[in-house]
Design a protein around this motif. Structure first.
Motif, PDB file in Angstrom:
ATOM      1  N   GLU A 121       0.795  -1.224   0.000  1.00 41.18           N
ATOM      2  CA  GLU A 121       0.000   0.000   0.000  1.00 41.18           C
ATOM      3  C   GLU A 121       0.828   1.274   0.000  1.00 41.18           C
ATOM      4  O   GLU A 121       0.395   2.303  -0.510  1.00 41.18           O
ATOM      5  CB  GLU A 121      -0.935   0.027   1.216  1.00 41.18           C
ATOM      6  CG  GLU A 121      -2.117  -0.911   1.156  1.00 41.18           C
ATOM      7  CD  GLU A 121      -1.772  -2.312   1.607  1.00 41.18           C
ATOM      8  OE1 GLU A 121      -0.592  -2.548   1.945  1.00 41.18           O
ATOM      9  OE2 GLU A 121      -2.668  -3.167   1.629  1.00 41.18           O
TER      10      GLU A 121
ATOM     11  N   ASN B 140     -17.697   1.854   8.144  1.00 39.55           N
ATOM     12  CA  ASN B 140     -16.562   2.714   8.452  1.00 39.55           C
ATOM     13  C   ASN B 140     -15.751   2.147   9.611  1.00 39.55           C
ATOM     14  O   ASN B 140     -16.086   1.119  10.192  1.00 39.55           O
ATOM     15  CB  ASN B 140     -17.022   4.137   8.760  1.00 39.55           C
ATOM     16  CG  ASN B 140     -18.027   4.181   9.901  1.00 39.55           C
ATOM     17  OD1 ASN B 140     -18.681   3.187  10.225  1.00 39.55           O
ATOM     18  ND2 ASN B 140     -18.153   5.335  10.525  1.00 39.55           N
TER      19      ASN B 140
ATOM     20  N   CYS C  36     -11.622   1.410  11.332  1.00 45.29           N
ATOM     21  CA  CYS C  36     -10.444   0.624  10.963  1.00 45.29           C
ATOM     22  C   CYS C  36      -9.821   0.023  12.211  1.00 45.29           C
ATOM     23  O   CYS C  36     -10.073   0.475  13.333  1.00 45.29           O
ATOM     24  CB  CYS C  36      -9.417   1.496  10.228  1.00 45.29           C
ATOM     25  SG  CYS C  36      -8.759   2.881  11.205  1.00 45.29           S
TER      26      CYS C  36
ATOM     27  N   TYR D 225      -8.703  -0.748   7.097  1.00 43.47           N
ATOM     28  CA  TYR D 225     -10.117  -0.500   6.819  1.00 43.47           C
ATOM     29  C   TYR D 225     -10.744  -1.735   6.169  1.00 43.47           C
ATOM     30  O   TYR D 225     -10.103  -2.763   5.978  1.00 43.47           O
ATOM     31  CB  TYR D 225     -10.267   0.718   5.907  1.00 43.47           C
ATOM     32  CG  TYR D 225      -9.877   2.016   6.565  1.00 43.47           C
ATOM     33  CD1 TYR D 225     -10.814   2.815   7.223  1.00 43.47           C
ATOM     34  CD2 TYR D 225      -8.555   2.459   6.543  1.00 43.47           C
ATOM     35  CE1 TYR D 225     -10.454   4.001   7.837  1.00 43.47           C
ATOM     36  CE2 TYR D 225      -8.182   3.648   7.147  1.00 43.47           C
ATOM     37  CZ  TYR D 225      -9.137   4.414   7.788  1.00 43.47           C
ATOM     38  OH  TYR D 225      -8.773   5.594   8.405  1.00 43.47           O
TER      39      TYR D 225
ATOM     40  N   GLN E 199     -11.302  -0.373   0.933  1.00 46.91           N
ATOM     41  CA  GLN E 199     -10.522   0.819   1.190  1.00 46.91           C
ATOM     42  C   GLN E 199      -9.064   0.450   1.428  1.00 46.91           C
ATOM     43  O   GLN E 199      -8.744  -0.648   1.874  1.00 46.91           O
ATOM     44  CB  GLN E 199     -11.055   1.558   2.425  1.00 46.91           C
ATOM     45  CG  GLN E 199     -12.469   2.090   2.271  1.00 46.91           C
ATOM     46  CD  GLN E 199     -12.956   2.707   3.569  1.00 46.91           C
ATOM     47  OE1 GLN E 199     -13.467   2.038   4.444  1.00 46.91           O
ATOM     48  NE2 GLN E 199     -12.790   4.008   3.661  1.00 46.91           N
ATOM     49  N   ASN E 200      -8.170   1.398   1.108  1.00 46.83           N
ATOM     50  CA  ASN E 200      -6.761   1.189   1.391  1.00 46.83           C
ATOM     51  C   ASN E 200      -6.492   1.323   2.884  1.00 46.83           C
ATOM     52  O   ASN E 200      -7.244   1.954   3.617  1.00 46.83           O
ATOM     53  CB  ASN E 200      -5.911   2.201   0.625  1.00 46.83           C
ATOM     54  CG  ASN E 200      -5.900   1.951  -0.861  1.00 46.83           C
ATOM     55  OD1 ASN E 200      -5.993   0.806  -1.304  1.00 46.83           O
ATOM     56  ND2 ASN E 200      -5.784   3.010  -1.642  1.00 46.83           N
TER      57      ASN E 200
ATOM     58  N   SER F  34      -4.431   2.750   6.085  1.00 45.33           N
ATOM     59  CA  SER F  34      -3.759   3.992   6.443  1.00 45.33           C
ATOM     60  C   SER F  34      -2.411   3.673   7.078  1.00 45.33           C
ATOM     61  O   SER F  34      -2.328   2.838   7.975  1.00 45.33           O
ATOM     62  CB  SER F  34      -4.624   4.789   7.426  1.00 45.33           C
ATOM     63  OG  SER F  34      -3.880   5.840   8.026  1.00 45.33           O
TER      64      SER F  34
ATOM     65  N   GLU G 245      -1.958   8.868   2.767  1.00 40.81           N
ATOM     66  CA  GLU G 245      -3.287   9.383   2.441  1.00 40.81           C
ATOM     67  C   GLU G 245      -3.186  10.610   1.544  1.00 40.81           C
ATOM     68  O   GLU G 245      -2.151  11.280   1.495  1.00 40.81           O
ATOM     69  CB  GLU G 245      -4.041   9.725   3.732  1.00 40.81           C
ATOM     70  CG  GLU G 245      -4.294   8.505   4.600  1.00 40.81           C
ATOM     71  CD  GLU G 245      -5.023   8.842   5.881  1.00 40.81           C
ATOM     72  OE1 GLU G 245      -5.175  10.051   6.190  1.00 40.81           O
ATOM     73  OE2 GLU G 245      -5.423   7.916   6.600  1.00 40.81           O
TER      74      GLU G 245
END
Length: 256
Positions: A42, A205, A207, A231, A235-236, A238, A256
Motif C-alpha cells: 500500500e 466505516n 479501521c 479498513y 478501502q486502502n 492507512s 493518504e
C-alpha cells in the motif's frame, strides 16, 4: 590599521568556520541522506533533502536495488524486489526467495537505520483503557475488537513507554453507535495520541489500528513509529510515520 583589519578578518573567518563545523556540517549530512521505504503493497515513501515524500512503486526503477527486508519486524536479509500480487524477493543470484507472508517492511538507505523487533501483547490493565475511553466519550459497554499493548523506550531515557492500540471496528457481537480506533502512548502519567478516529457507525466505516514498525530513521538513538489502520477491504490501509519531539507526536509522512 591594515594589520588590525587582517586580524579581524581572520577572527571572523575562524568564527564562521567553527559555526559551520558545529551546525552546518550536521545539517549538510542530513540533507545528503536518502532512503526508500515500502510497507506491504500500500505504501511507499522516499527521503530526500531531509523530507519524506509519498511515491509510486516502480518495478523498473527498483529492479537493480537491494532492500533490507523485515517480516513481522524480524530481519530476513537483503533482496532485490518485484511487486506483483505479493512482493517477490530475489537473492544475489536472482533466485526467488521463499518467505512466510506477514507484515512486510523494506528499506533502502545510504545511512544506518535500526528497526526494533517489537512484540504485540494483550492489554494488561483493561480498567485503565475503559477510563481513557470514557474520557473520549466512549461508553464501557462498547466491544473491543482491538486491545493491544506495546512496550519500548522511544526516547532513549532508559524507561520503557507503554503504547496502546484499541478499537471496535468490524464488531460481530454488537452494533455500536460509535466506531473508534485509538493509538496512544502513556509516559509519565500523561497520554500522547498518535491516532484517534471516533465517528458514528454507518456499518462500513472504522479501521483496526496497530503499531506497524518502530525504527530509528535519523541515527539519534530515538525511535520513529509507523502506525497503521486497516479498513474494510474496499478501502486502502492507512499508514503514518511519526516522530516524538517537544513532548508531542509530529507527522513525517502519510499514504493518504
Amino acid at each position: 590599521m591594515n594589520k588590525k583589519y587582517y586580524i579581524l578578518i581572520v577572527i571572523l573567518i575562524a568564527y564562521f568556520l567553527i559555526i559551520f563545523l558545529i551546525f552546518g556540517l550536521d545539517n549538510l549530512k542530513l540533507e545528503q541522506r536518502t532512503a526508500t521505504i515500502f510497507i506491504d503493497k500500500e505504501t511507499a515513501w522516499s527521503l530526500e533533502k531531509n523530507k519524506w515524500n509519498k511515491i509510486e512503486i516502480d518495478n523498473e526503477k527498483i529492479s537493480n536495488q537491494k532492500f533490507n527486508v523485515f517480516i513481522n519486524n524480524e530481519n530476513i536479509g537483503n533482496f532485490y524486489l518485484e511487486k506483483k500480487e505479493n512482493w517477490i524477493l530475489y537473492d544475489t543470484s536472482r533466485n526467488p526467495y521463499n518467505y512466510e507472508l506477514g507484515n512486510f517492511f523494506a528499506i533502502r538507505a545510504n545511512y544506518d537505520v535500526n528497526v526494533l523487533n517489537i512484540k504485540e501483547q494483550n492489554i494488561s490493565d483493561i480498567n485503565f483503557i475503559k477510563t481513557v475511553l470514557n474520557d473520549n466519550g466512549i461508553t464501557e459497554s462498547e466491544e473491543l475488537t482491538v486491545a493491544s499493548q506495546y512496550e519500548f523506550d522511544i526516547d532513549n531515557d532508559g524507561v520503557k513507554e507503554v503504547f496502546y492500540a484499541v478499537g471496535n471496528a468490524f464488531s460481530r457481537e454488537t452494533s455500536p453507535s460509535k466506531v473508534f480506533s485509538i493509538v496512544f502512548m502513556k509516559k509519565d502519567k500523561e497520554m500522547y495520541y498518535l491516532h484517534k478516529e471516533i465517528e458514528m457507525n454507518d456499518g462500513q466505516n472504522g479501521c483496526k489500528p496497530y503499531i506497524n514498525t518502530v525504527i530509528d530513521l535519523d541515527s539519534d538513538f530515538k525511535y520513529e513509529i509507523i502506525v497503521s489502520c486497516g479498513y474494510y477491504s474496499i478501502q486502502n490501509r492507512s499508514d503514518k510515520l511519526y516522530t516524538f519531539k517537544n513532548n508531542e507526536f509530529q507527522l513525517l509522512a502519510s499514504n493518504e
